[in-house]
Design a protein around this motif. Structure first.
Motif, PDB file in Angstrom:
ATOM      1  N   TRP A  12       0.835  -1.195   0.000  1.00  0.00           N
ATOM      2  CA  TRP A  12       0.000   0.000   0.000  1.00  0.00           C
ATOM      3  C   TRP A  12       0.877   1.255   0.000  1.00  0.00           C
ATOM      4  O   TRP A  12       2.050   1.201  -0.330  1.00  0.00           O
ATOM      5  N   GLY A  13       0.265   2.392   0.303  1.00  0.00           N
ATOM      6  CA  GLY A  13       1.011   3.639   0.253  1.00  0.00           C
ATOM      7  C   GLY A  13       1.595   3.870  -1.134  1.00  0.00           C
ATOM      8  O   GLY A  13       0.979   3.564  -2.143  1.00  0.00           O
ATOM      9  N   LYS A  14       2.789   4.372  -1.182  1.00  0.00           N
ATOM     10  CA  LYS A  14       3.451   4.654  -2.462  1.00  0.00           C
ATOM     11  C   LYS A  14       4.379   3.494  -2.814  1.00  0.00           C
ATOM     12  O   LYS A  14       5.601   3.637  -2.906  1.00  0.00           O
ATOM     13  N   ASP A  15       3.774   2.335  -3.022  1.00  0.00           N
ATOM     14  CA  ASP A  15       4.546   1.104  -3.194  1.00  0.00           C
ATOM     15  C   ASP A  15       4.539   0.596  -4.632  1.00  0.00           C
ATOM     16  O   ASP A  15       5.073  -0.474  -4.909  1.00  0.00           O
ATOM     17  N   LYS A  16       3.939   1.344  -5.538  1.00  0.00           N
ATOM     18  CA  LYS A  16       3.726   0.857  -6.896  1.00  0.00           C
ATOM     19  C   LYS A  16       5.037   0.576  -7.630  1.00  0.00           C
ATOM     20  O   LYS A  16       5.229  -0.510  -8.195  1.00  0.00           O
ATOM     21  N   LYS A  17       5.952   1.536  -7.624  1.00  0.00           N
ATOM     22  CA  LYS A  17       7.212   1.378  -8.358  1.00  0.00           C
ATOM     23  C   LYS A  17       8.024   0.213  -7.815  1.00  0.00           C
ATOM     24  O   LYS A  17       8.590  -0.582  -8.570  1.00  0.00           O
ATOM     25  N   ARG A  18       8.105   0.120  -6.484  1.00  0.00           N
ATOM     26  CA  ARG A  18       8.870  -0.972  -5.887  1.00  0.00           C
ATOM     27  C   ARG A  18       8.272  -2.330  -6.260  1.00  0.00           C
ATOM     28  O   ARG A  18       8.993  -3.280  -6.580  1.00  0.00           O
ATOM     29  N   PHE A  19       6.927  -2.424  -6.211  1.00  0.00           N
ATOM     30  CA  PHE A  19       6.249  -3.671  -6.530  1.00  0.00           C
ATOM     31  C   PHE A  19       6.539  -4.090  -7.971  1.00  0.00           C
ATOM     32  O   PHE A  19       6.883  -5.248  -8.239  1.00  0.00           O
ATOM     33  N   ILE A  20       6.429  -3.148  -8.898  1.00  0.00           N
ATOM     34  CA  ILE A  20       6.680  -3.438 -10.317  1.00  0.00           C
ATOM     35  C   ILE A  20       8.111  -3.944 -10.512  1.00  0.00           C
ATOM     36  O   ILE A  20       8.347  -4.932 -11.217  1.00  0.00           O
TER      37      ILE A  20
ATOM     38  N   PRO B  14      -8.350  -6.471  -4.198  1.00  0.00           N
ATOM     39  CA  PRO B  14      -9.526  -5.866  -3.552  1.00  0.00           C
ATOM     40  C   PRO B  14      -9.900  -4.545  -4.220  1.00  0.00           C
ATOM     41  O   PRO B  14      -9.104  -3.936  -4.941  1.00  0.00           O
ATOM     42  N   ALA B  15     -11.108  -4.104  -3.952  1.00  0.00           N
ATOM     43  CA  ALA B  15     -11.620  -2.874  -4.564  1.00  0.00           C
ATOM     44  C   ALA B  15     -10.692  -1.696  -4.323  1.00  0.00           C
ATOM     45  O   ALA B  15     -10.467  -0.870  -5.215  1.00  0.00           O
ATOM     46  N   THR B  16     -10.123  -1.618  -3.121  1.00  0.00           N
ATOM     47  CA  THR B  16      -9.307  -0.465  -2.747  1.00  0.00           C
ATOM     48  C   THR B  16      -8.010  -0.366  -3.528  1.00  0.00           C
ATOM     49  O   THR B  16      -7.363   0.680  -3.512  1.00  0.00           O
ATOM     50  N   ALA B  17      -7.599  -1.434  -4.191  1.00  0.00           N
ATOM     51  CA  ALA B  17      -6.344  -1.407  -4.953  1.00  0.00           C
ATOM     52  C   ALA B  17      -6.570  -1.618  -6.443  1.00  0.00           C
ATOM     53  O   ALA B  17      -5.607  -1.645  -7.208  1.00  0.00           O
ATOM     54  N   TYR B  18      -7.814  -1.740  -6.866  1.00  0.00           N
ATOM     55  CA  TYR B  18      -8.086  -2.132  -8.259  1.00  0.00           C
ATOM     56  C   TYR B  18      -7.481  -1.150  -9.257  1.00  0.00           C
ATOM     57  O   TYR B  18      -6.809  -1.554 -10.218  1.00  0.00           O
ATOM     58  N   GLU B  19      -7.715   0.149  -9.078  1.00  0.00           N
ATOM     59  CA  GLU B  19      -7.236   1.115 -10.064  1.00  0.00           C
ATOM     60  C   GLU B  19      -5.706   1.189 -10.077  1.00  0.00           C
ATOM     61  O   GLU B  19      -5.096   1.347 -11.139  1.00  0.00           O
ATOM     62  N   THR B  20      -5.087   1.055  -8.921  1.00  0.00           N
ATOM     63  CA  THR B  20      -3.627   1.027  -8.876  1.00  0.00           C
ATOM     64  C   THR B  20      -3.092  -0.163  -9.677  1.00  0.00           C
ATOM     65  O   THR B  20      -2.110  -0.041 -10.416  1.00  0.00           O
ATOM     66  N   PHE B  21      -3.737  -1.312  -9.543  1.00  0.00           N
ATOM     67  CA  PHE B  21      -3.250  -2.494 -10.259  1.00  0.00           C
ATOM     68  C   PHE B  21      -3.582  -2.450 -11.746  1.00  0.00           C
ATOM     69  O   PHE B  21      -2.931  -3.139 -12.537  1.00  0.00           O
ATOM     70  N   ARG B  22      -4.547  -1.630 -12.144  1.00  0.00           N
ATOM     71  CA  ARG B  22      -4.713  -1.360 -13.570  1.00  0.00           C
ATOM     72  C   ARG B  22      -3.434  -0.735 -14.124  1.00  0.00           C
ATOM     73  O   ARG B  22      -2.942  -1.107 -15.197  1.00  0.00           O
ATOM     74  N   GLU B  23      -2.898   0.215 -13.380  1.00  0.00           N
ATOM     75  CA  GLU B  23      -1.667   0.886 -13.797  1.00  0.00           C
ATOM     76  C   GLU B  23      -0.476  -0.069 -13.729  1.00  0.00           C
ATOM     77  O   GLU B  23       0.399  -0.061 -14.606  1.00  0.00           O
ATOM     78  N   ILE B  24      -0.429  -0.892 -12.684  1.00  0.00           N
ATOM     79  CA  ILE B  24       0.659  -1.858 -12.539  1.00  0.00           C
ATOM     80  C   ILE B  24       0.651  -2.856 -13.700  1.00  0.00           C
ATOM     81  O   ILE B  24       1.702  -3.184 -14.269  1.00  0.00           O
ATOM     82  N   ALA B  25      -0.529  -3.344 -14.063  1.00  0.00           N
ATOM     83  CA  ALA B  25      -0.628  -4.323 -15.155  1.00  0.00           C
ATOM     84  C   ALA B  25      -0.130  -3.728 -16.467  1.00  0.00           C
ATOM     85  O   ALA B  25       0.521  -4.414 -17.264  1.00  0.00           O
ATOM     86  N   ARG B  26      -0.421  -2.452 -16.697  1.00  0.00           N
ATOM     87  CA  ARG B  26       0.065  -1.802 -17.921  1.00  0.00           C
ATOM     88  C   ARG B  26       1.579  -1.662 -17.909  1.00  0.00           C
ATOM     89  O   ARG B  26       2.220  -1.704 -18.959  1.00  0.00           O
ATOM     90  N   ALA B  27       2.161  -1.492 -16.726  1.00  0.00           N
ATOM     91  CA  ALA B  27       3.613  -1.378 -16.615  1.00  0.00           C
ATOM     92  C   ALA B  27       4.303  -2.736 -16.726  1.00  0.00           C
ATOM     93  O   ALA B  27       5.530  -2.794 -16.831  1.00  0.00           O
ATOM     94  N   LEU B  28       3.527  -3.811 -16.698  1.00  0.00           N
ATOM     95  CA  LEU B  28       4.060  -5.175 -16.799  1.00  0.00           C
ATOM     96  C   LEU B  28       3.363  -5.899 -17.963  1.00  0.00           C
ATOM     97  O   LEU B  28       2.654  -6.887 -17.755  1.00  0.00           O
ATOM     98  N   PRO B  29       3.539  -5.426 -19.191  1.00  0.00           N
ATOM     99  CA  PRO B  29       2.781  -5.972 -20.321  1.00  0.00           C
ATOM    100  C   PRO B  29       3.075  -7.435 -20.628  1.00  0.00           C
ATOM    101  O   PRO B  29       2.257  -8.113 -21.268  1.00  0.00           O
ATOM    102  N   ASN B  30       4.228  -7.937 -20.184  1.00  0.00           N
ATOM    103  CA  ASN B  30       4.591  -9.328 -20.472  1.00  0.00           C
ATOM    104  C   ASN B  30       4.227 -10.286 -19.339  1.00  0.00           C
ATOM    105  O   ASN B  30       4.539 -11.479 -19.420  1.00  0.00           O
ATOM    106  N   VAL B  31       3.583  -9.753 -18.305  1.00  0.00           N
ATOM    107  CA  VAL B  31       3.154 -10.587 -17.176  1.00  0.00           C
ATOM    108  C   VAL B  31       1.659 -10.858 -17.309  1.00  0.00           C
ATOM    109  O   VAL B  31       0.871  -9.932 -17.482  1.00  0.00           O
ATOM    110  N   ARG B  32       1.288 -12.113 -17.207  1.00  0.00           N
ATOM    111  CA  ARG B  32      -0.131 -12.461 -17.212  1.00  0.00           C
ATOM    112  C   ARG B  32      -0.671 -12.430 -15.788  1.00  0.00           C
ATOM    113  O   ARG B  32      -0.088 -13.042 -14.888  1.00  0.00           O
ATOM    114  N   PHE B  33      -1.748 -11.704 -15.580  1.00  0.00           N
ATOM    115  CA  PHE B  33      -2.435 -11.692 -14.290  1.00  0.00           C
ATOM    116  C   PHE B  33      -3.569 -12.719 -14.334  1.00  0.00           C
ATOM    117  O   PHE B  33      -4.358 -12.738 -15.276  1.00  0.00           O
ATOM    118  N   ILE B  34      -3.625 -13.575 -13.336  1.00  0.00           N
ATOM    119  CA  ILE B  34      -4.732 -14.538 -13.201  1.00  0.00           C
ATOM    120  C   ILE B  34      -5.395 -14.294 -11.860  1.00  0.00           C
ATOM    121  O   ILE B  34      -4.752 -14.470 -10.817  1.00  0.00           O
TER     122      ILE B  34
END
Length: 470
Positions: free
Chosen positions: A42-50, A66-86
């Motif tokens: 959480w917090g400002k953890d997006k770059k580190r997670f990617i 979860p709902a509270t992180a959905y939009e953040t993970f939309r951005e994360i998924a775009r930054a990881l185009p070669n990773v499949r999310f299941i």
């Protein structure tokens, strides 16, 4: 033969602080290679997670968001185009809110109770003045009813107005009340129903949640319910899925909820793991077999025992050398009578493939964040304009309610039965900002704290809601 060890994709489990874990290593029994874990803090953890996902060279990231992180993970998924999310972020679109479930149903012409969504408070109020009652009012944000605590039946405009003034739900999301015989939860893997059960309201009540006194049973789930659940799962392109279907007194079936995030016995999570292993290995691992109506037999076992049972397997029917079938057990289903193995052929398990496009991009569909409630006191929201495209949100970590640490502690100590010792456990588990987000978005996460049970959470939510109204 399937893929060799070197050819198998590298798997990773997507975990989040303070969110209950759906999968662990034991659900993927037999996978020969190391399965990584990546935890979002959480917090400002997006770059580190990617970067961690890239460093660990993960090909497939498995886990619910979860709902509270959905939009953040939309951005994360775009930054990881070669990773499949299941499941994919598109499949998890319905996890974010009831509004998203509704928009999904509207797009695919799926039957749901007639639904109304208003971001403009004044227009919503005008409609409530002239509409017919009763209506069902729901908190849209988040996929679940939280045991029915955020679902309300209003019988008049006065009740609706008072409810919205107190709860501040945004958007205004409500539905026509549909008298139900019961609702039915259907769980699917690869579009095949693997578990289904009725939830019936207590005498004289309308909520079917077991936490509200409802009862459940597994017998004789109708064909039209399973057919609808399969249709919805296919529309979502879901590897695994759950639908709540209203069985109306008018004989019609309607979708109430659907999501990839749902409560499931451990053996069902094992089945999902086996299915994913089979799908990703191109057949190296055996395709799991869950015969139709297995839930009727398993449902006869005590739920306490079912919660501990793991790695349940079933034999698969094979014809005799001359094609004869020696069993005599048949089941009336739909308009005919069938051997159970014939129903397995009618409800096949599909290998769900990854899509290469975004079906629900946030730039178009993220209404909740673009049209937020600007002024809680006046309850006014700017009128929507077609040219205003919703924008994707950043990290969802800022507190939603302005309250100091001391004020929050004093408030929580007014909860009957919440001692200073229990409060300390909560405060040791969550920091101030995290606790506010938990109270706002997912109170059930308090169950992560030892000694905090459902009844206590209900009391905490009631006190929190009362505080916000003041």
């Amino acid at each position: 033969m399937g893929l060799s060890n070197k050819e198998l994709p590298k798997l990773g489990f997507l975990y989040m602080d303070y969110v209950l874990r759906f999968f662990d290593y034991s659900n993927f029994k037999g996978w020969p290679n190391k399965i990584e874990t990546v935890t979002y803090h959480w917090g400002k953890d997006k770059k580190r997670f990617i970067q961690e996902v890239k460093d660990k060279k993960i090909d497939v990231l498995i886990g619910n968001i979860p709902a509270t992180a959905y939009e953040t993970f939309r951005e994360i998924a775009r930054a990881l185009p070669n990773v499949r999310f299941i499941p994919s972020l598109d499949t998890q679109f319905s996890n974010k809110s009831k509004e998203n479930v509704t928009r999904f149903a509207w797009k695919y012409d799926l039957p749901i109770p007639k639904t109304y969504i208003y971001y403009n408070r004044e227009n919503g109020d005008k409609f409530l003045k002239k509409t017919e009652y009763p209506k069902i009012v729901k908190k849209s944000y988040g996929p679940s009813n939280y045991g029915g605590y955020f679902v309300h039946k209003v019988d008049s405009y006065k009740e609706a107005k008072e409810l919205y003034a107190k709860k501040k739900y945004h958007p205004m999301y409500f539905q026509d009340f549909v008298p139900m015989e019961a609702d039915i939860r259907v769980m699917l893997i690869g579009h095949k129903p693997v578990c289904a059960f009725w939830r019936r309201a207590p005498e004289g009540e309308w909520l079917t949640n077991t936490s509200q006194g409802g009862s459940m049973d597994y017998m004789n789930v109708p064909k039209n319910v399973l057919d609808l659940a399969v249709r919805v799962s296919k529309a979502a392109n879901a590897e695994y899925w759950a639908c709540d279907v209203a069985y109306g007194k008018d004989g019609k079936v309607r979708i109430l909820e659907c999501a990839t995030a749902f409560a499931a016995f451990p053996y069902i999570r094992d089945w999902i793991g086996q299915y994913i292993m089979w799908s990703l290995s191109k057949g190296r691992f055996r395709k799991p077999h869950m015969p139709m109506f297995n839930w009727e037999e398993l449902g006869k076992i005590s739920p306490d025992l079912l919660r501990t049972m793991r790695h349940i397997t079933f034999g698969q029917y094979n014809a005799s050398y001359d094609g004869s079938y020696f069993g005599n057990k048949k089941k009336m289903y739909g308009e005919g009578e069938y051997y159970l193995h014939e129903l397995d052929s009618a409800y096949k398990m599909f290998d769900v493939k990854e899509r290469t496009f975004e079906e629900w991009p946030s730039e178009k569909w993220n209404y909740q964040d673009r049209f937020a409630l600007k002024n809680i006191k006046s309850m006014k929201v700017p009128a929507l304009k077609k040219e205003d495209a919703p924008e994707a949100a950043g990290d969802e970590a800022s507190p939603a309610v302005d309250i100091t640490e001391d004020q929050l502690e004093i408030l929580l100590l007014t909860v009957k039965g919440l001692t200073e010792k229990k409060l300390k456990k909560i405060l040791d588990f969550y920091n101030h900002e995290e606790l506010i987000n938990v109270l706002e978005m997912d109170p059930r996460a308090l169950e992560n704290v030892k000694g905090i049970k459902t009844k206590m959470i209900e009391k905490i939510v009631a006190v929190w809601d009362e505080y916000k109204t003041k």
